[in-house]
Scaffold this motif. Structure first.
Motif, PDB file in Angstrom:
ATOM      1  N   TYR A  62       4.173   6.769  -0.401  1.00 15.30           N
ATOM      2  CA  TYR A  62       4.964   7.480  -1.394  1.00 15.30           C
ATOM      3  C   TYR A  62       5.715   6.539  -2.332  1.00 15.30           C
ATOM      4  N   SER A  63       5.634   5.261  -2.109  1.00 12.99           N
ATOM      5  CA  SER A  63       6.315   4.307  -2.990  1.00 12.99           C
ATOM      6  C   SER A  63       5.392   3.774  -4.084  1.00 12.99           C
ATOM      7  N   CYS A  64       4.222   4.380  -4.245  1.00 18.26           N
ATOM      8  CA  CYS A  64       3.322   3.941  -5.306  1.00 18.26           C
ATOM      9  C   CYS A  64       3.908   4.294  -6.665  1.00 18.26           C
ATOM     10  N   VAL A  65       3.405   3.658  -7.706  1.00 16.95           N
ATOM     11  CA  VAL A  65       3.910   3.845  -9.072  1.00 16.95           C
ATOM     12  C   VAL A  65       3.238   5.066  -9.683  1.00 16.95           C
ATOM     13  N   TYR A  66       4.057   6.002 -10.162  1.00 17.65           N
ATOM     14  CA  TYR A  66       3.526   7.256 -10.710  1.00 17.65           C
ATOM     15  C   TYR A  66       2.546   6.990 -11.864  1.00 17.65           C
ATOM     16  N   GLY A  67       1.415   7.680 -11.805  1.00 21.92           N
ATOM     17  CA  GLY A  67       0.414   7.586 -12.857  1.00 21.92           C
ATOM     18  C   GLY A  67      -0.529   6.412 -12.739  1.00 21.92           C
ATOM     19  N   LYS A  68      -0.300   5.546 -11.752  1.00 22.92           N
ATOM     20  CA  LYS A  68      -1.151   4.376 -11.580  1.00 22.92           C
ATOM     21  C   LYS A  68      -2.207   4.629 -10.501  1.00 22.92           C
ATOM     22  N   PRO A  69      -3.383   3.978 -10.606  1.00 20.92           N
ATOM     23  CA  PRO A  69      -4.402   4.120  -9.553  1.00 20.92           C
ATOM     24  C   PRO A  69      -3.896   3.558  -8.230  1.00 20.92           C
ATOM     25  N   ASN A  96      -9.705   6.660  -3.519  1.00 21.39           N
ATOM     26  CA  ASN A  96      -9.060   6.216  -4.756  1.00 21.39           C
ATOM     27  C   ASN A  96      -8.547   7.428  -5.518  1.00 21.39           C
ATOM     28  N   MET A  97      -7.290   7.404  -5.883  1.00 15.63           N
ATOM     29  CA  MET A  97      -6.687   8.532  -6.580  1.00 15.63           C
ATOM     30  C   MET A  97      -5.593   8.029  -7.507  1.00 15.63           C
ATOM     31  N   THR A  98      -4.972   8.946  -8.226  1.00 13.50           N
ATOM     32  CA  THR A  98      -3.840   8.626  -9.088  1.00 13.50           C
ATOM     33  C   THR A  98      -2.550   8.964  -8.359  1.00 13.50           C
TER      34      THR A  98
END
Length: 221
Positions: A62-69, A96-98
């Motif tokens: 959940y700490s991924c960057v919004y809108g990034k692959p 692989n998702m956004t």
């Protein structure tokens, strides 16, 4: 003879015991052979990367960057079989998702419940709370079912072109209002000869711009 009879009774008793044990084993193992509910959505021997979200478990970040692959490690659930691009069976794979939550998806990626109890022709336009569910093959973060405020957009089958044509041709007799289900206004126009023509002209304009709509509050088609 007595010894033979006792042996025969012992064999019959042993047979009944074995039959009881076999039935008990079958009944006790019935739960383990039950098909999980999610299997109804999981195609057999399909590509792992194309499995619906209900068929896999992923270690989401959940700490991924919004809108990034972003890539997540996933594994198929028990009883699910799938293959890779070379048709080799596999259990663990990468999706692989956004990076975005399910409620942030575009409208084409989820389905929402509709409401026929709200008014589409109102000012301001009414909204209703819909329950939305993400489509099976779309992957996202968070709950796959979520509430969303949507504009009231249902239709009762009334055609704008028909209402406008009736207003122009038979509006003086209230035909347009009768067609839209507005019986009181229709009777008023009928007995006043369209308000001596003034009401008829006003209704042509109001129906033409879509201000006057069906009595049930639905949209034109």
């Amino acid at each position: 003879m007595a010894a033979a009879a006792r042996q025969l009774r012992a064999l019959c008793y042993l047979g009944r015991v074995l039959l009881f044990l076999s039935q008990f084993y079958i009944l006790s193992g019935s739960e383990s052979t039950e098909i999980p509910p999610y299997m109804m959505k999981c195609p057999s021997n399909g590509l792992c990367s194309r499995l619906p979200a209900d068929c896999i478990d992923c270690a989401t970040n959940y700490s991924c960057v919004y809108g990034k692959p972003v890539a997540f490690d996933c594994a198929v659930k028990p009883s699910v079989t799938c293959v890779d691009q070379e048709f080799r069976s596999q259990k663990n794979f990468i999706i692989n998702m956004t990076c975005r939550f399910c409620w942030q998806l575009p409208e084409t990626d989820y389905e929402c419940s509709n409401s026929t109890s709200c008014m589409t022709v109102s000012c301001p336009r009414q909204r209703y709370t819909a329950n939305c569910t993400v489509r099976d093959h779309i992957h996202c973060l968070g709950n796959r079912t979520f509430p969303k405020m949507l504009y009231c957009n249902w239709t009762g089958g009334y055609k704008w072109s028909t209402a406008l044509a009736l207003s122009i041709t038979l509006g003086g007799f209230g035909a347009d209002r009768f067609y839209l289900g507005q019986w009181r206004e229709g009777l008023g126009k009928l007995f006043s000869f369209g308000g001596l023509g003034i009401w008829t002209l006003i209704d042509v304009l109001l129906i033409g711009v879509g201000y006057v709509g069906p009595a049930d509050g639905s949209l034109y088609i």
